[in-house]
Motif scaffolding. Structure first.
Motif, mmCIF file in Angstrom:
data_model
loop_
_atom_site.group_PDB
_atom_site.id
_atom_site.type_symbol
_atom_site.label_atom_id
_atom_site.label_comp_id
_atom_site.label_asym_id
_atom_site.label_seq_id
_atom_site.Cartn_x
_atom_site.Cartn_y
_atom_site.Cartn_z
ATOM 1 N N ARG A 95 1.429 -0.954 0.121
ATOM 2 C CA ARG A 95 0.013 -0.111 0.254
ATOM 3 C C ARG A 95 0.734 1.202 -0.028
ATOM 4 N NH1 ARG A 95 -5.168 1.385 1.184
ATOM 5 N NH2 ARG A 95 -5.471 3.072 1.896
ATOM 6 N N SER A 96 0.849 2.094 -0.731
ATOM 7 C CA SER A 96 1.934 2.846 -1.663
ATOM 8 C C SER A 96 1.206 3.994 -2.099
ATOM 9 C CB SER A 96 3.271 2.361 -1.773
ATOM 10 O OG SER A 96 3.491 2.418 -3.265
ATOM 11 N N TYR A 144 -2.044 -5.859 7.330
ATOM 12 C CA TYR A 144 -2.553 -7.128 5.239
ATOM 13 C C TYR A 144 -3.876 -7.090 5.606
ATOM 14 C CZ TYR A 144 -1.385 -12.007 6.661
ATOM 15 O OH TYR A 144 -1.678 -13.031 6.439
ATOM 16 N N TYR A 161 -0.350 -4.862 1.694
ATOM 17 C CA TYR A 161 0.059 -4.517 3.193
ATOM 18 C C TYR A 161 0.650 -2.915 3.472
ATOM 19 C CZ TYR A 161 4.754 -4.611 0.613
ATOM 20 O OH TYR A 161 5.873 -4.748 -0.053
ATOM 21 N N GLU A 162 0.181 -3.321 4.763
ATOM 22 C CA GLU A 162 0.687 -1.501 4.978
ATOM 23 C C GLU A 162 2.274 -1.457 5.046
ATOM 24 O OE1 GLU A 162 -0.905 0.522 5.730
ATOM 25 O OE2 GLU A 162 -3.284 0.034 5.093
#
Length: 342
Positions: free
Chosen positions: A136-137, A166, A180-181
């Motif tokens: 997650r970006s 996530y 995912y973070e």
């Protein structure tokens, strides 16, 4: 460098390079300075690798911006390597991934710039139980973000926190997608981030059903596993120290072990000596390499488990049918006795 150390490095490099279809160059003078017995052993191994009798299968793939780029996640690739070993591979080409048939998971580096085409290709690969793991970006193009959002609405979703938070999405295609973070605090402590990444990777591999089927009791020993074309695996145990090391090889289930050289040559093994077990003790000499053939792991073990499950279901269905035909066959004791019938 002593001859045993040279031989150790040559065999290890040969397996890692040749197991993936590559090769290695050795200086002619150095090669002929090695013993004739070692050269014959290395040449036999090289022929087996060239003929694909032994090969390394990619179970997990790490997609990075460049093959020479640093690990932008500060530990994600390292954790994947710790868990999957040589069965994990770094690539920078999505087109390579599309040709991959053995891998069950693709993990995308947080520093990867993702376009709509890249996301579509990765999602098209993700089917039949395989998994694609996206960060997650902010490094998505707007069309790529729309593709991700559309995919998240396909099926069910589950929030999980194991080291890293996530979301697990089950897709209509049958595959799974993980988003995912990438917590900011990880950049402040390499030790903490490595621990969290390791938990996260272990969770991802568990979802992908990628399990570690063999390990060693002594950290001075290392392992390289290669798939054998005729079934089972070829296991190479390495001792890089200058002292003999005794240890146990631990398997996830009962297996049979035998001489790998005989197995590759098609020679029969002593079945009585190959007693099934999940633990074998051995001693590896200084700078030594022990090759053994292992039967009962991987696809062979999966087929046995599937056969056992099918057998159990058939017995259960037969019992249910018998209930309607045989009066009095209705107790749990009757069921357990019926299920024990061969």
């Amino acid at each position: 460098m002593s001859d045993p150390e040279k031989q150790f490095l040559i065999l290890k490099s040969l397996l890692l390079m040749g197991g993936r279809g590559g090769g290695m160059l050795i200086d002619e003078e150095q090669w002929f300075n090695l013993s004739p017995s070692f050269r014959a052993r290395a040449e036999n191994l090289a022929r087996s690798l060239s003929a694909k009798d032994l090969s390394i299968k990619n179970r997990a793939i790490y997609l990075a911006p460049h093959l020479w780029s640093s690990d932008t996640s500060q530990g994600l690739w390292r954790s994947l390597w710790n868990s999957a070993g040589v069965e994990a591979r770094v690539v920078s080409s999505i087109d390579y991934i599309l040709k991959e048939r053995e891998a069950r998971a693709v993990i995308v580096d947080p520093g990867m710039i993702l376009t709509k085409e890249a996301v579509q290709k990765l999602l098209s690969w993700c089917r039949h139980g395989t998994i694609v793991v996206f960060p997650r970006s902010a490094l998505y193009t707007e069309p790529a973000r729309v593709e991700i959002d559309n995919a998240t609405h396909e099926g069910s979703m589950m929030n999980i926190h194991l080291g890293i938070s996530y979301r697990l999405h089950s897709l209509k295609s049958g595959g799974k997608m993980i988003i995912y973070e990438v917590p900011d605090e990880l950049s402040n402590s390499t030790q903490v981030s490595q621990s969290k990444w390791q938990q996260f990777v272990s969770s991802v591999l568990s979802v992908a059903e990628i399990k570690k089927e063999v390990s060693v009791s002594d950290g001075r020993l290392s392992l390289i596993t290669l798939d054998r074309r005729q079934g089972g695996i070829g296991l190479f145990i390495f001792n890089g120290s200058n002292r003999s090391v005794a240890g146990d090889i631990l398997f996830s289930g009962e297996v049979r072990v035998s001489d790998l050289t005989q197995s590759l040559a098609g020679q029969a093994t002593n079945e009585e000596a190959a007693i099934p077990s999940s633990r074998f003790g051995l001693e590896v000499p200084p700078c030594g390499v022990l090759p053994i053939a292992v039967d009962g792991l991987g696809q062979e073990a999966d087929e046995r488990r599937a056969a056992a499950l099918t057998s159990g279901l058939m017995k259960e269905h037969a019992f249910e049918a018998a209930l309607g035909e045989l009066p009095g066959l209705n107790s749990n004791d009757d069921m357990s006795q019926f299920m024990e019938l061969k």
